[in-house]
Scaffold this active site. Structure first.
Site, PDB file in Angstrom:
ATOM      1  N   SER A 158       0.808  -1.039   0.028  1.00  0.00           N
ATOM      2  CA  SER A 158       0.238   0.143   0.084  1.00  0.00           C
ATOM      3  C   SER A 158       0.905   1.264  -0.208  1.00  0.00           C
ATOM      4  CB  SER A 158      -0.998   0.058   1.294  1.00  0.00           C
ATOM      5  OG  SER A 158      -1.674   1.152   1.197  1.00  0.00           O
ATOM      6  N   GLY A 159       0.337   2.282  -0.778  1.00  0.00           N
ATOM      7  CA  GLY A 159       1.291   3.454  -1.228  1.00  0.00           C
ATOM      8  C   GLY A 159       2.405   3.512  -1.972  1.00  0.00           C
ATOM      9  N   THR A 163      -2.163   1.993  -7.952  1.00  0.00           N
ATOM     10  CA  THR A 163      -3.443   2.583  -8.321  1.00  0.00           C
ATOM     11  C   THR A 163      -3.021   3.709  -9.576  1.00  0.00           C
ATOM     12  OG1 THR A 163      -4.526   2.018  -6.487  1.00  0.00           O
ATOM     13  CG2 THR A 163      -5.625   3.903  -7.995  1.00  0.00           C
ATOM     14  N   ASN A 205      -0.882   5.517   2.854  1.00  0.00           N
ATOM     15  CA  ASN A 205      -0.960   5.904   1.664  1.00  0.00           C
ATOM     16  C   ASN A 205      -2.405   6.741   1.657  1.00  0.00           C
ATOM     17  OD1 ASN A 205      -1.454   6.446  -1.153  1.00  0.00           O
ATOM     18  ND2 ASN A 205      -2.133   4.287  -1.585  1.00  0.00           N
ATOM     19  N   SER A 208      -5.430   4.750  -0.848  1.00  0.00           N
ATOM     20  CA  SER A 208      -5.012   3.334  -0.599  1.00  0.00           C
ATOM     21  C   SER A 208      -6.176   2.588  -1.273  1.00  0.00           C
ATOM     22  CB  SER A 208      -4.635   2.885   0.707  1.00  0.00           C
ATOM     23  OG  SER A 208      -4.428   1.514   1.075  1.00  0.00           O
ATOM     24  N   SER A 209      -6.076   1.664  -2.063  1.00  0.00           N
ATOM     25  CA  SER A 209      -7.178   0.748  -2.538  1.00  0.00           C
ATOM     26  C   SER A 209      -7.364  -0.296  -1.571  1.00  0.00           C
ATOM     27  CB  SER A 209      -6.738   0.006  -4.264  1.00  0.00           C
ATOM     28  OG  SER A 209      -6.514   1.094  -5.171  1.00  0.00           O
ATOM     29  N   GLY A 439      -0.430  -6.046  -2.224  1.00  0.00           N
ATOM     30  CA  GLY A 439       0.830  -6.589  -2.274  1.00  0.00           C
ATOM     31  C   GLY A 439       0.754  -7.440  -0.894  1.00  0.00           C
ATOM     32  N   GLU A 441       1.372  -8.629   2.708  1.00  0.00           N
ATOM     33  CA  GLU A 441       1.275  -7.638   4.030  1.00  0.00           C
ATOM     34  C   GLU A 441       1.716  -8.612   5.218  1.00  0.00           C
ATOM     35  OE1 GLU A 441      -2.831  -6.399   4.603  1.00  0.00           O
ATOM     36  OE2 GLU A 441      -2.862  -5.057   2.671  1.00  0.00           O
TER      37      GLU A 441
END
Length: 1094
Positions: A158-159, A163, A205, A208-209, A439, A441
């Site tokens: 994330s970040g 996206t 982020n 973040s998605s 991704g 985690e």
């Protein structure tokens, strides 16, 4: 022993070793007496002695490379330094073969313009600097060239920028597909909607998605986009009811509250975001860099583009508002006295009423569904109360269930707008898929969501491994290539443990979820029982520990089993489902149509969240396996979301999670470039003489001949159907091909240019002969004309000589004639002048005689008058005395009067002579001073020396020096007894006079023009205050004003006064007359000239 000099680059090993610490690059600045001073890449100084472990840096690692396969230092430190150097130069993209590594810059870079899109169009990977556009372009052209589906797999934590990378690929494909159609615009507009409902601000982020998505873009036979399909995976529904510190809920809630009108808010009974529990748990309702008002407008615009109707958009807003009201429901504990049972009661019923009105259900039914539960046993139902915690769980489950189903409906609605079904089976369609998925985690506390996410990453890693490692080895074996087996990390065991083999973790979690009495503790016990001996499963030593560990490809992750079963079941209670069925809100019932169509028993047997996720993941992997993949690895450089900050340990962890080290090592050791024999012959046969086209040659023999002659000593191998090359050999072949083609082309160009030059020479020679002929004709013609012109000039000279002689003779005659004529004319002029002089003299003498006659006549009259007076006096005296004495006395008086008359005559003649002399002197003086410089001060003093005089200063006795001639004339007129003069004028006493009629405001009102008043204003005057009828009066008024207020402009006044004596004289007259008129107005009360001017 390492010998170092100034400027050398070395690797510094870290002083303290950690899990993610790597060597750092440094440059030698000073070396002497065994001590070395180096500056590392972060700018820190180090003094190194012989005990510190250092080693030389490979030349390829010094300045950074665009493709990391070519790095000499093939290790984590070399990769990190290469990324660091390029990142600090704002080069955020780097290749690893066909794999793109993208480092999030956390700033706007000018590398995504339309010019960049055109520059990367129709370019192979490696021709230009690494870029996301190059990956998108190659996927598009591979699809068109090989008629094979493509996919781009974008991964990272994330970040890291997944996206944004997805959006850039979609924009590039829409730009190069050939048409800017409505469907392309719809595909691009789907992103704002999905980001609003599926993205949120996290500590890592700002956008973040919180779900995974696979966008499959469809192309027709012309390469034009004709549709798309979006699949979503594992929305993080827990974020709706709970957010960590400094995080937000999904963007749509904040955009809705900020962008809606007050009227719409009133209809939904909404206020600001700070009033809702679901929106303030993270302590932050704002997101830096996002304008929620503008975002809301763009969301509504995108919905209209994607065919959302106004009722549908309003229904979505009603659902969102109702969820916020439900989130504000609070519970209190009460005791039922009859049964002595603890129950829960809603503290503020107003939020229930608001939510019920929006959901169009009964408020009491909603209260019952949130505070009680119904148990069905043997055909009977039993209703029981719930604790506060259970009520909160039911409330949150209701909100998560509604929002999750609404998100699925929105994705389906978008697909209905952008997806175009194939009209028939023979319909041509190829696709490019873009996978943007979470991704790997590993947090401090990992739950069921992290298990699913990491399971998906395990599958993607295996797909990556198969594509990069296994498939290459398999192809080498099929082709009979001598391949040295290279060990690599195979995560098949981890996949078997999680979801493949019987009694896997997912299966045990599902099994326990279906048992009514199943708990997280019983589930954990089964996991320990079945997998404790598995090397990839880590059982905690303490029995009270509720965690278990899994050895993933990226490292060990410990999961907390608390909440596993509840999250996996992901089902609505029967009470909540009954509440939905009673709703009059058609949109809400549509969201649960699939659930309500099933019976109660069927719903109990509904697939769990793990089963659903596994099914969708299997479909995804099947889709990816049928495509030619491209990989984009996104890296987050730091945790602070700041530009130009590179955290090596964080980036090293992400590189290990992405498997980049194995990728670089295997790809470099293998043969990444391969050509079919026929294609190889057709492309490289120009390098060897005697090799024909592939359809006329034995392709394998021809390929062998080409490789033997061109790649002598190089690393290549011939398979059964293909030629296998390394990157260096492929580049060498391409370079040799270009050189050979250049030579062949030069021969062709030489031949063509020879033929062209020969033809041009013959044409030029023909033209030259024509030009020579024309030139010679022209030359002779010009020579003839010159000779003709010379003869004409000779003739002209001769004729001019003859004419000159004739002219001189005639001129002599004419001169003599002129001499006689001029003499005659002069004599005539002298005679006429003498006549005129005589006449003038006669006239002057006549004038003098007449003047003398008049004077004699006057003298005669005076004498006659004197004689008459003498006679009268003598007659009077005779009466007083005797005749003799009277006659003598009268004669004496008569003689005195005659003497007086003679004196007056003499004085008058002297005065006239003096005036004539004075005028002559003035004329001479004016002639002398007209060209002399003017003394301004003296001139002003002569003109206006009376301004500062007062009545007692002798003003009546003296006039201004410039007007003394006028004053003298006035005095002569006053001395003349024939003029009437008012003598002994005395002003009226000011005490006895009414001066109200002579005030300045009245004067201004009566005489000032253009409505001007006596008040002071700052605006410049455009015309004089008093009505002046001619230019002279206006000029005098201007001079008067300049005297008082602007002495700096005396230069202009002086220039005017001294231009001519005549003009100066008139100015003096006008000035005196103007001052005199003003004096007359104030004559009843004497005012000095200086006060008048003020």
């Amino acid at each position: 022993m390492v010998i170092l000099g100034k400027g050398d680059h070395v690797w510094l090993e870290p002083e303290t070793r950690g899990e993610f610490t790597v060597a750092i690059g440094a440059r030698v600045q000073f070396s002497e007496s065994g001590k070395i001073k180096v500056i590392d890449d972060d700018g820190r100084e180090h003094w190194i002695d012989g005990k510190r472990n250092i080693r030389h840096m490979h030349a390829t690692s010094i300045d950074g490379m665009e493709d990391m396969i070519g790095l000499g230092d093939l290790n984590e430190a070399g990769i990190l330094r290469n990324l660091f150097i390029r990142y600090m130069d704002n080069c955020i993209y780097t290749y690893t073969g066909s794999i793109l590594v993208a480092v999030n810059p956390y700033q706007i870079l000018p590398i995504y313009t339309s010019e960049q899109i055109q520059m990367y169009r129709d370019r192979k990977i490696g021709e230009l600097s690494p870029h996301i556009f190059a990956i998108a372009d190659n996927s598009y052209h591979n699809m068109r060239r090989y008629q094979h589906d493509q996919c781009v797999i974008i991964s990272g934590e994330s970040g890291a920028g997944k996206t944004e990378s997805t959006k850039l690929i979609l924009q590039f494909l829409a730009a190069i597909s050939g048409q800017h159609s409505w469907i392309e615009q719809q595909i691009l507009e789907a992103n704002p909607i999905m980001e609003a409902f599926g993205n949120a601000k996290t500590i890592r982020n700002d956008n973040s998605s919180r779900f995974g998505k696979y966008i499959d873009i469809h192309f027709n036979d012309k390469g034009v986009i004709e549709g798309a399909c979006i699949e979503q995976y594992l929305l993080e529904k827990s974020r709706i009811v709970n957010q960590a510190h400094d995080e937000r809920n999904y963007h749509i809630f904040y955009c809705m509250l900020a962008g809606m009108s007050n009227e719409d808010k009133a209809k939904l009974e909404l206020v600001d975001a700070t009033s809702y529990y679901y929106l303030v748990q993270g302590g932050s309702i704002y997101c830096e860099g996002r304008d929620d008002v503008k975002e809301y407008a763009s969301i509504r615009s995108a919905m209209k583009v994607l065919m959302f109707t106004e009722p549908e958009m309003w229904s979505i807003l009603k659902i969102l508002a109702s969820l916020l009201h439900v989130g504000n429901v609070r519970y209190i504990t009460v005791t039922i006295e009859l049964d002595n049972i603890d129950a829960t009661e809603i503290q503020d019923i107003s939020f229930i009423n608001k939510a019920a009105r929006l959901l169009e259900v009964s408020a009491q039914d909603l209260v019952d569904a949130l505070t009680t539960k119904t148990i069905f046993t043997q055909g009977e139902s039993v209703t029981s109360t719930m604790s506060i915690q259970s009520s909160l769980d039911v409330r949150d489950a209701f909100v998560k269930g509604v929002y999750g189903r609404m998100f699925v409906w929105i994705v389906d609605k978008i697909n209905s707008a952008i997806f175009k079904p194939m009209e028939k089976s023979a319909h041509y369609r190829k696709s490019i898929g873009v996978l943007d998925i979470f991704g790997f985690e590993n947090f401090d506390t990992n739950s069921f969501e992290q298990l699913c996410i990491n399971f998906a990453n395990e599958n993607l890693q295996q797909f990556f491994v198969r594509h990069i490692f296994k498939l290459e080895q398999q192809e080498y074996n099929i082709e009979g290539i001598n391949w040295q087996h290279i060990e690599f990390v195979d995560n098949q065991d981890a996949l078997d443990l999680i979801a493949i083999k019987p009694m896997n973790i997912m299966a045990l979690v599902d099994e326990e979820s279906k048992f009514p009495r199943g708990t997280d503790q019983t589930m954990l016990a089964k996991l320990h029982q079945n997998h404790a001996s598995n090397k990839n499963y880590l059982k905690p030593k303490a029995q009270i520990n509720t965690t278990f560990g899994l050895n993933h490809f990226a490292g060990v992750v410990f999961y907390t089993s608390t909440g596993f079963l509840e999250k996996n079941r992901d089902t609505f209670s029967a009470d909540l489902m009954q509440l939905i069925q009673t709703s009059r809100n058609k949109f809400l019932t549509k969201l649960f149509s699939s659930d309500t169509s099933m019976g109660t028993d069927t719903r109990k047997r509904a697939p769990t969240l793990a089963a659903q996720f596994k099914k969708s993941l299997d479909a995804l992997m099947k889709t990816l396996s049928s495509c030619q993949p491209f990989f984009v690895r996104c890296i987050k450089p730091n945790e602070f979301k700041k530009p130009s900050m590179f955290d090596r340990e964080l980036c090293c962890k992400q590189l290990r999670y992405s498997g980049m080290m194995e990728t670089i090592r295997i790809r470099r050791a293998g043969y990444p470039i391969r050509h079919v024999f026929s294609e190889f012959v057709d492309r490289y046969r120009v390098l060897v003489s005697g090799v024909g086209p592939s359809h006329k040659e034995d392709c394998m023999a021809a390929s062998k001949k080409i490789c033997k002659e061109v790649l002598q000593g190089k690393d290549y191998q011939l398979g059964r159907t293909k030629v296998f090359l390394k990157d260096a050999e492929d580049v060498f072949l391409e370079q040799q091909r270009e050189l050979t083609l250049t030579k062949k082309i030069l021969i062709l160009q030489k031949t063509v240019r020879t033929w062209h030059c020969r033809r041009r020479f013959l044409r030029m020679r023909k033209n030259v002969v024509t030009i020579q002929s024309a030139w010679r004709t022209h030359y002779q013609r010009r020579r003839f004309l010159l000779m003709k012109q010379g003869y004409l000039r000779l003739q002209a000279m001769c004729r001019s000589r003859i004419l000159t002689a004739r002219y001189n003779v005639l001129r002599g005659i004419i001169v003599n004639l002129q001499r006689f004529c001029r003499g005659y004319l002069v004599r005539q002029w002298v005679q006429r002048r003498m006549v005129a002089v005589v006449r003038i003299q006669a006239a002057l003498r006549t004038l003098i005689a007449r003047k003398r006659f008049r004077r004699m006549q006057i003298e005669y009259q005076k004498r006659m008058e004197a004689e008459r007076i003498r006679q009268d006096e003598e007659a009077k005296l005779r009466k007083k005395m005797n005749t003799k004495k009277a006659k003598e006395e009268a004669e004496r008086h008569h003689m005195e009067r005659l003497a007086q008359i003679d004196r007056e005559v003499v004085e008058e003649e002297a005065r006239q002579k003096e005036e004539a002399l004075h005028k002559k002197q003035q004329i001479e003086q004016a002639e002398q001073t007209k060209d002399m410089p003017v003394n301004e001060s003296q001139l002003v003093a002569e003109l206006f020396d009376f301004v500062d005089l007062k009545p007692g200063d002798g003003m009546g006795d003296f006039a201004p020096s410039a007007f003394r001639d006028l004053e003298a004339q006035r005095r002569r007129d006053l001395d003349n007894p024939e003029m009437e003069v008012v003598k002994n004028f005395s002003p009226i006493d000011s005490d006895d006079e009414d001066v109200s009629a002579y005030q300045f405001p009245k004067f201004a009102t009566m005489y000032f023009q253009s409505n001007a008043t006596g008040n002071y204003i700052r605006r410049p005057l455009r015309q004089p205050l008093l009505p002046l009828l001619n230019d002279g009066d206006q000029l005098v008024s201007l001079i008067s004003f300049l005297i008082k207020y602007n002495s700096n402009l005396w230069t202009h006044i002086t220039h005017i006064l001294v231009t001519t004596h005549k003009q100066a004289f008139h100015i003096q007259i006008y000035l005196v007359e103007s001052i005199f008129h003003i004096q007359i107005y104030f004559s009843r009360k004497y005012i000095p000239y200086s006060d008048i001017l003020q």
